[in-house]
Design an enzyme around this catalytic site. Sequence first.
Site, mmCIF file in Angstrom:
data_model
loop_
_atom_site.group_PDB
_atom_site.id
_atom_site.type_symbol
_atom_site.label_atom_id
_atom_site.label_comp_id
_atom_site.label_asym_id
_atom_site.label_seq_id
_atom_site.Cartn_x
_atom_site.Cartn_y
_atom_site.Cartn_z
ATOM 1 N N GLU A 1 -13.812 -0.071 38.860
ATOM 2 C CA GLU A 1 -13.455 -1.051 39.881
ATOM 3 C C GLU A 1 -14.294 -2.324 39.763
ATOM 4 O O GLU A 1 -13.800 -3.425 39.956
ATOM 5 C CB GLU A 1 -13.694 -0.409 41.251
ATOM 6 C CG GLU A 1 -12.898 -1.023 42.352
ATOM 7 C CD GLU A 1 -12.986 -0.156 43.597
ATOM 8 O OE1 GLU A 1 -13.550 -0.640 44.573
ATOM 9 O OE2 GLU A 1 -12.522 1.000 43.574
ATOM 10 N N ASP A 2 -15.584 -2.164 39.445
ATOM 11 C CA ASP A 2 -16.511 -3.300 39.561
ATOM 12 C C ASP A 2 -17.023 -3.869 38.240
ATOM 13 O O ASP A 2 -17.747 -4.846 38.242
ATOM 14 C CB ASP A 2 -17.741 -2.886 40.393
ATOM 15 C CG ASP A 2 -17.356 -2.471 41.800
ATOM 16 O OD1 ASP A 2 -16.263 -2.873 42.233
ATOM 17 O OD2 ASP A 2 -18.125 -1.748 42.452
#
Length: 735
Positions: A91-92
């Site tokens: 996600e990051d």
Amino acid sequence: MATLIDPEVERNEILRHYRRLLRTAKPYLSGNDAKLIKKAFNTSLEAHKEMRRKSGEPYILHPLAVAQIVVEEIGLGTTSIVAALLHDVVEDTPWEIADVEREFGSKVARIVDGLTKISGVFEYGTSEQAENFRKMLLTLSEDVRVILIKLADRLHNMRTLDSMPRHKQLKIASETIYLYAPLAHRLGLYAIKSELEDLYLKYTDTEVFNELTNKVRQSRGARNRFIKEFVAPVDEELKAQGFDFEIKGRPKSIYSILRKMRKQNVTFDEVYDLFAIRVILDVPPEQEKAACWQVYSIVTDFYQPNPDRLRDWVSTPKANGYESLHTTVMSRTGQWVEVQIRSRRMDDIAEKGYAAHWKYKDTGAPQPESTLEAWIAKVREMLETNNSSALEFMDEFRQNLFVKEVYAFTPKGKLVILPEKSTALDFAFEIHTHIGMQCLGAKVNQKLQPLSYQLRNGDQIEILTSQKQKPTEEWLQYVSTAKARNKIREFLRDDKRTKAEDGRYLVEKRLELLGVPSTPDNLNRLFAHFNVYNPQDFFYRLAIGQIDGREIKESLFDPTTEVPRLPSILEPKTFDKEVQKIRGVRADMLVIGEHTDKFDYTIAPCCNPIPGDDVFGFETDEGIVIHRTSCPKAVGMMSNYGNRIVRAKWTDQLELAFLAGIRIQGSDRVGLVNDVTKIISNSLKVNMRSITIDSNDGMFEGQIIVYVNDTSHLTKLIQRLSKVNGVLLVERFDS
């Protein structure tokens, strides 16, 4: 000035957390496991190296903390530890799922994928949060570990919510109480569920939370003395009979104390079961049941039990696998005390839930073929057959999380467990979809009952069917299980589709007869004339006779008149554009008060906020509606539409008056109403809108609706009223 960060100190801090994780996991590790965990740690450390959390600490401490919770508080093994360490990399950071699969295998990759939010644009009117919940829950059917790691992630986020801005705190806390706490409960993780609920309260109703926490803390000494005295005779007798056991006192969570106070309308001192006594037995699996009942008999030799409060989850475990024997007994000081009796295995399952189930899988302990697995199978079925919108789906799912169960039997004596409030129709669908579809009614304990009959524990049910029977819209009001609702909706959708086809055919024939071509323009004229803009709806209504086909006349298609323009569903309301314009001025704050001329806002009637209350704004088509953060509806709004929450704060104002409700109770006497009204009108210059007082057998209860400026004004009024002779209780209520 930013504090200087010493990289050496930070590195040591990170290593300390990592070593603690390895120490805790050690008993569960075998073979290559430690190497794999090290690799995951290094990967995550590298991927997140430039990132910091809102609190300023290095980001890697978050995945480490989540992995720690996964192993220490949920009891999961290596695969889950690895997935927890990597849960945010996709996600990051630039990592992709494919990279995770290559390095750590498909199991870990699938779990990490389940934990990764859906990226992309969501169209107006849908909820990004609901879509993400749905994605996460879809993986429940493949691997429960996704949910367990998500719960660990959420628990750590809640524990570190202090550094977040206020509106984020509200959104995250509301999602937690809306979905994650019930999920933890359903998966049998009671310790985590209680902590999540308490943290929710800490951030949404801080004052109440602190007040109750202090009260619990102050009563700790007295409570411990009481437990010691209560337990002494039982302890002695258990030892005399040769039991291997442990007894502990367990205080109730702050959230459940508050819920009890509100539900039963009592004060803190009147909540009788502030704590429970737990007796945990170390006995071989085959002797568990008998031993629990033996201990029950010892406890009730010393203390009188309340016959209405015996709960036997040893013979029929709860659907989430919880097993225990609960009784409430009268202590010698006149207090009711709950005593929970269970084996060490049952206690493990009660504390660690799902993961503990697996641990006991191969021990030969009697398996309630796990009611929990049956529940997961049900969720799986619900997920696979569900084609409603994500928001509807969320609602359904929550309804199935919370509920207590009702136990009913088929004519042949087979036990069927359904959610509380289930009906005879739910029972029919539970037996088989086909039986549900043709259900006419039921014989309950030999008596004829309608489809809508609500089941009670121990009912024996025979379903009556007919080939001619078909589901109708009305059936949706009779069912409460997702399975039944989905099957009925599916039937109605197909039925509507078939009928709409018939309707389309009728329209084409009618136009042919009039010599009018069936072009989009002509159809638009038709829809506009009947004011139905959805083609399927139009054809369906025509087929069932709600629209009269004979009204379709040549004059409707006059080419000289303009074609009506259909309203677009996708065009965001002009209101949203206004919001953006105004938000541009100062994005984080909408001040509510007398200076907000340019902003339309209304006060929500469900919770009647007044200045001084902690509030938030919620965007709707009509403008912004102001709610209290403790409003019963707030949780659902923040969980599903976090993006429509606007921060709101009162300005100082004394000119405006707001309605507030006060509930008052006490012992009746002559002149009481006069005293109460005198205080309201004379001493505080408050205007009263209405007052109703009922008296009964020397006691009275009243409700007063008054106009006040803000919360401090209201608090003063409540303090003065509570000093009136004979008044026992004064409190604010949501009028």
